[in-house]
Design an enzyme around this catalytic site. Structure first.
Site, short mmCIF file in Angstrom:
data_model
loop_
_atom_site.label_atom_id
_atom_site.label_comp_id
_atom_site.label_asym_id
_atom_site.label_seq_id
_atom_site.Cartn_x
_atom_site.Cartn_y
_atom_site.Cartn_z
N ASP A 196 0.79 -1.24 0.00
CA ASP A 196 0.00 0.00 0.00
C ASP A 196 0.82 1.29 0.00
OD1 ASP A 196 -2.65 -1.05 -0.02
OD2 ASP A 196 -2.35 -1.74 2.03
N ASP A 202 -6.61 -3.85 -6.11
CA ASP A 202 -6.27 -2.54 -5.52
C ASP A 202 -4.82 -2.14 -5.81
OD1 ASP A 202 -7.99 -4.37 -4.17
OD2 ASP A 202 -8.19 -3.06 -2.46
N1 GLY Z 1 -7.36 -1.41 -0.50
C1 GLY Z 1 -8.41 -1.78 0.33
C2 GLY Z 1 -9.77 -1.26 -0.03
O1 GLY Z 1 -10.03 -0.76 -1.09
O2 GLY Z 1 -10.61 -1.39 0.82
#
Ligand code: GLY
Length: 400
Positions: free
Chosen positions: A114, A179
Site C-alpha cells: 500500500d 487494488d
Molecule cells: N485497499 C483496500 C480497499 O479498497 O478497501
C-alpha cells in the site's frame, strides 16, 4: 427550405452553447461550495484527530483514528493538500505539513503493497504543489521499499504478507489484489523523476500480469488472486471484500478503472487504454448501477435495490472517468464526463454529503470498507473524501 434548416441549426447550436454555459456556471458553484465546506469540515476533523495518528472513520458517534502504517494514512494529508490547492488557506497547509511529518517514517515500510496509496497521495501531492526536494526524496525512497515486494518469477508485486489474518491457514502463497494497480502510480512517477527505470519496469510487468489474469471476459475483475510465486501459476481467484468470489466488488472495479487510466497517462500504451475503457463499459452499462451513479457496494450484492451504496467507489469512478475522458473522444468521452458529473452532483446532495459540523468532520457519508469483515460499514472514509475532491479539481482543470 435550405434557409429554414440553416436557421434551425443556428438556433440549436446557440441553445447548446447556452446550456453548456449554464452547466459550467452550476459546476463552478458546486466546486466552490464543496471546497468551502471541506475547508471548514477538515478543521473539525483535525480537532478530532490525535496528533500522532491519522483519521480513519467516524463510527457510533466517535472519531476513529489509526497509526501511520494503516493503508489509508496518506489520504488525510493528501485531502488537506487538495483543499489548500483550491483555497490557498495557509492554516490548512501548515496542518498538512504537520501530518506529512508524522507519515515520513513509513517510507521504509515493506510489509504491504500500500506504499503508493500512503506515500504518493500524500507526498506526491506535496511535491507537485510545493516542489520541496525533500518530498521527492521521500517518494523515491518509498518506491524503493515498494519494489522489494516485486516477485520476478510471477511478475507481480505481492500485496499481503502470508502472516496476515487467516491467509496461512487458507494456504495462500502469493496474494495479489486488484487494488494494487493504484500503487503503480508512485513507481511510474519515480522512474520519470529519477534515473532509475526499474520502478517503471516493475509497474508495467505487474500491470501486464494483472491484465492477463485478473479480469473476466466482461472486463470485471476478481478481487484477490493467489500466485505460485516460483512459477507464476494462478492458484486461486477469490474475494476478500466482495459479496462472492465471482461477484464484482464495486471499489475493486474502481481501482482497475483508475489504475489502467493512470498507466496509460504514463506509458501511452494503448493496451492500458483499452483495458480502462473496457472496465468503464462494464461499470457504466451495468444494470445494477443506480441512476444517481452511486454504486451498491458490490454489483452483485444480495438485496439490491436495498443493498448499501459505497460512496468511496463512486468518488474513485468520478476521478478516473474524468481522466479517461482526456484520452477518449466522441460519445464515449461524453458519457464518461457526464457520468462523472452526475456522481459529483449526487455526492453534493444531503443524501451523501454531511451537514456542516457533523460526521466527525468528514465531507461524505455512506461508504463501505468491508462487509465480509464486518468493518467500516456505511460510514465516512478518508479515501471517499480524497477522490471526491480530486475529481472536483480535475473537473475544474479539464472541463471548465
Ligand atoms: N485497499 C483496500 C480497499 O479498497 O478497501
Amino acid at each position: 427550405m435550405k434557409k429554414l434548416i440553416l436557421i434551425f441549426l443556428c438556433f440549436s447550436s446557440l441553445y447548446a452553447l447556452a446550456q453548456k454555459s449554464k452547466n459550467n456556471t452550476a459546476m463552478k458553484k458546486l466546486i466552490s461550495e464543496n471546497f468551502e465546506f471541506a475547508q471548514k469540515q477538515y478543521q473539525l476533523l483535525e480537532k478530532n484527530t490525535p496528533l500522532d495518528s491519522m483519521p480513519k472513520t467516524f463510527e457510533k458517534n466517535h472519531n476513529v483514528s489509526s497509526d501511520v502504517y494503516w493503508w489509508c494514512s496518506g489520504f488525510y494529508p493528501g485531502t488537506l493538500l487538495y483543499i489548500y490547492e483550491y483555497t490557498k488557506d495557509p492554516i490548512i497547509l501548515s496542518t498538512a505539513k504537520k501530518r506529512l511529518a508524522i507519515l515520513e517514517p513509513v517510507k521504509t515500510f515493506t510489509k504491504n503493497h500500500d506504499l503508493g496509496f500512503m506515500m504518493y497521495c500524500s507526498y506526491g501531492n506535496a511535491y507537485r504543489l510545493l516542489k520541496d526536494p525533500a518530498y521527492k526524496d521521500v517518494i523515491i525512497e518509498s518506491s524503493k521499499s515498494l519494489s522489494t515486494r516485486y516477485r520476478p518469477n510471477a511478475k507481480v508485486i505481492q500485496s499481503w504478507e502470508i502472516t496476515d489474518g487467516g491467509l496461512k491457514k487458507k494456504n495462500f502463497m502469493g496474494p495479489v489484489i486488484i487494488d494494487n494497480m493504484m500503487n503503480l502510480e508512485m513507481l511510474e512517477w519515480s522512474s520519470k523523476n529519477s534515473h532509475d527505470k526499474s520502478f517503471a519496469n516493475i509497474a508495467e510487468a505487474h500491470a501486464n500480469t494483472t491484465i492477463k489474469n485478473h479480469f473476466r471476459p466482461d472486463y470485471s475483475s476478481y478481487h484477490v488472486l493467489d500466485y505460485n510465486l516460483d512459477t507464476g501459476e494462478v492458484l486461486k481467484k477469490v474475494t476478500a471484500q466482495g459479496a462472492a468470489d465471482e461477484s464484482a466488488w464495486s471499489r475493486g472495479q474502481g481501482w482497475a478503472l483508475y489504475g489502467y487510466t493512470m498507466m496509460y497517462r504514463f506509458t501511452k500504451n494503448p493496451t492500458y487504454l483499452k483495458q480502462a475503457q473496457g472496465v468503464a463499459k462494464f461499470i457504466l452499462n451495468n444494470p445494477n448501477l443506480p441512476s444517481d451513479k452511486i454504486p451498491y457496494w458490490d454489483f452483485d450484492a444480495p438485496g439490491i435495490p436495498n443493498a448499501l451504496r459505497d460512496v468511496s467507489a463512486a468518488s474513485v469512478y468520478a476521478s478516473a472517468l474524468l481522466e479517461l475522458g482526456q484520452y477518449t473522444s466522441g460519445k464515449e468521452k461524453k458519457e464518461y464526463v457526464s457520468v462523472a458529473e452526475t456522481i459529483l452532483k449526487s455526492l453534493s446532495t444531503p443524501k451523501y454529503r454531511a451537514e456542516a459540523g457533523t460526521n466527525g468532520g468528514y465531507i461524505l457519508m455512506h461508504s463501505v470498507g468491508s462487509i465480509p469483515h464486518d468493518s467500516e460499514i456505511d460510514v465516512p472514509l478518508t479515501y471517499a473524501d480524497y477522490y471526491f475532491l480530486e475529481a472536483l479539481l480535475r473537473y475544474k482543470k479539464w472541463y471548465l
